[in-house]
Design a protein around this motif. Sequence first.
Motif, short mmCIF file in Angstrom:
data_model
loop_
_atom_site.label_atom_id
_atom_site.label_comp_id
_atom_site.label_asym_id
_atom_site.label_seq_id
_atom_site.Cartn_x
_atom_site.Cartn_y
_atom_site.Cartn_z
N MET A 194 0.84 -1.20 0.00
CA MET A 194 0.00 0.00 0.00
C MET A 194 0.88 1.25 0.00
O MET A 194 1.80 1.37 0.79
CB MET A 194 -0.90 0.01 1.24
CG MET A 194 -1.83 1.21 1.31
SD MET A 194 -3.12 1.16 0.07
CE MET A 194 -4.06 -0.26 0.65
N SER A 195 0.61 2.16 -0.95
CA SER A 195 1.35 3.40 -1.00
C SER A 195 0.39 4.56 -0.73
O SER A 195 -0.83 4.43 -0.86
CB SER A 195 2.02 3.59 -2.37
OG SER A 195 1.05 3.59 -3.40
N TYR A 196 0.97 5.69 -0.36
CA TYR A 196 0.17 6.85 0.02
C TYR A 196 0.65 8.09 -0.73
O TYR A 196 1.84 8.25 -1.01
CB TYR A 196 0.26 7.11 1.52
CG TYR A 196 -0.34 6.03 2.38
CD1 TYR A 196 -1.67 6.09 2.78
CD2 TYR A 196 0.42 4.95 2.80
CE1 TYR A 196 -2.23 5.11 3.57
CE2 TYR A 196 -0.12 3.96 3.60
CZ TYR A 196 -1.45 4.04 3.98
OH TYR A 196 -1.99 3.06 4.77
N SER A 208 -6.12 9.57 7.03
CA SER A 208 -6.91 9.82 5.82
C SER A 208 -7.07 11.31 5.54
O SER A 208 -7.38 11.71 4.41
CB SER A 208 -8.30 9.18 5.96
OG SER A 208 -8.99 9.71 7.09
N GLU A 245 -3.86 10.06 0.88
CA GLU A 245 -4.82 9.20 0.21
C GLU A 245 -4.11 7.95 -0.28
O GLU A 245 -2.94 7.99 -0.69
CB GLU A 245 -5.48 9.92 -0.98
CG GLU A 245 -4.52 10.41 -2.06
CD GLU A 245 -5.26 11.16 -3.16
OE1 GLU A 245 -6.50 11.14 -3.14
OE2 GLU A 245 -4.59 11.75 -4.03
N LYS A 246 -4.81 6.84 -0.18
CA LYS A 246 -4.21 5.57 -0.55
C LYS A 246 -4.13 5.44 -2.06
O LYS A 246 -5.02 5.86 -2.79
CB LYS A 246 -5.03 4.42 0.03
CG LYS A 246 -5.04 4.36 1.54
CD LYS A 246 -5.88 3.19 2.03
CE LYS A 246 -5.91 3.13 3.56
NZ LYS A 246 -6.75 2.01 4.05
N GLU A 247 -3.03 4.85 -2.49
CA GLU A 247 -2.85 4.54 -3.91
C GLU A 247 -2.71 3.03 -4.05
O GLU A 247 -1.74 2.45 -3.56
CB GLU A 247 -1.63 5.25 -4.48
CG GLU A 247 -1.77 6.76 -4.57
CD GLU A 247 -0.59 7.42 -5.24
OE1 GLU A 247 -0.81 8.33 -6.05
OE2 GLU A 247 0.55 7.00 -4.97
N GLU A 248 -3.68 2.42 -4.70
CA GLU A 248 -3.65 0.98 -4.87
C GLU A 248 -2.66 0.64 -5.99
O GLU A 248 -2.78 1.11 -7.11
CB GLU A 248 -5.04 0.44 -5.23
CG GLU A 248 -6.08 0.67 -4.15
CD GLU A 248 -5.87 -0.22 -2.95
OE1 GLU A 248 -5.09 -1.18 -3.08
OE2 GLU A 248 -6.49 0.03 -1.90
N ALA A 249 -1.69 -0.21 -5.65
CA ALA A 249 -0.72 -0.66 -6.65
C ALA A 249 -1.30 -1.84 -7.41
O ALA A 249 -1.94 -2.73 -6.83
CB ALA A 249 0.59 -1.06 -5.98
N ALA A 250 -1.09 -1.85 -8.73
CA ALA A 250 -1.56 -2.96 -9.55
C ALA A 250 -0.82 -4.24 -9.18
O ALA A 250 0.42 -4.25 -9.11
CB ALA A 250 -1.36 -2.64 -11.03
N GLU A 251 -1.57 -5.29 -8.95
CA GLU A 251 -0.93 -6.54 -8.56
C GLU A 251 -0.45 -7.28 -9.80
O GLU A 251 -1.18 -7.43 -10.78
CB GLU A 251 -1.93 -7.42 -7.80
CG GLU A 251 -2.37 -6.82 -6.48
CD GLU A 251 -3.26 -7.77 -5.72
OE1 GLU A 251 -3.47 -8.90 -6.21
OE2 GLU A 251 -3.75 -7.39 -4.64
#
Length: 331
Positions: free
Chosen positions: A1-3, A194, A198-204
């Motif tokens: 999880m990145s922010y 929060s 903000e969370k940045e969803e990394a592509a799996e």
Amino acid sequence: MSYKLKQESISSFSTATAADICTEFFAGKNKISGESIMALTEVRQVNSFIIESLFTQWQSEMARLRSPYFDFEAEEVQKALKEFMNTLSNHISIGRGHLEPLLTKAIEATILLTFSPKKYVLNHWLDEQKENLPKGKLRYIKTHTEGFKLIYDTAKTPINPAYLGNLFDSMTSHFKIPEPVEFLQKLNAEDKLSLLFEKEEAAEPAPSPVFTPEVNEPLEVKSTVAAKHGNGKETINDRFNGNTNAPTLAEKLQKNTAQPLEKTLTLNERIMFTKTLFEGDQALMTKVFEELDTANSMDEALSKTQPYNKKWDIEGDEMEAFIQVLRRRFN
């Protein structure tokens, strides 16, 4: 999880966090001292920026000391003013109403410096003429210190935003961004994650095919150490490798906190404190640390230093190192 840092939320986050910190600190207190400012938060950069604000204000007030009748630039006058400043710095006394705006500003600057150092460089490291890096700034930088020092030492005049931005880009490897959650925990503000990020969803990535080699059934494993050896004897390696009674790291740290505080000092800290804080008096340093051993909290330890810190430089590296020694014990 990145922010990702929400630049537009830095001000509101800082205001709310500063209010929380002040509410906790000023519960039962009316004023804060210089020593307590140095230990106000676990984020050294925040504490350092508060001190910078205080001394910037001091310099502004001193700059107004000009007279057609007295020479304020005379060497003896300057020396006396410096001694006066050292004395005054050990008698800082600030109420909540005046500290909270300084703390808010310090948190804002720290967040920008920590998570967006390039923007901090461009916003705060150019003087009004945008030609030189500001003198004296480095002493207040406690985060990304290696990177900022490299920029300061490498930069050539004249300096402009484009040049400074390119210089930063060439040194990005020296600016390691910390985990937001760990940073906020030091400010007791993890509940505001929060608000600031903000969370940045990394592509799996697609899963790789799993290859399972055919394995022969293992032979029966003999359970005793001695049975592993044809002669039935236990070796030295077996004994030490099988020792389950060795103390864990946590146990070692717990044991260390029970030691007298003076014994936890590194050699460099011992030399630094003896020479600078205690003017070469080893016996005095031992006496002070014995008194600190009886303290039950950071605030109590700081109050016990007051009879001895009249000549300590609150801006000095020695004072900061001393605060970190206390943190190791009480935090």
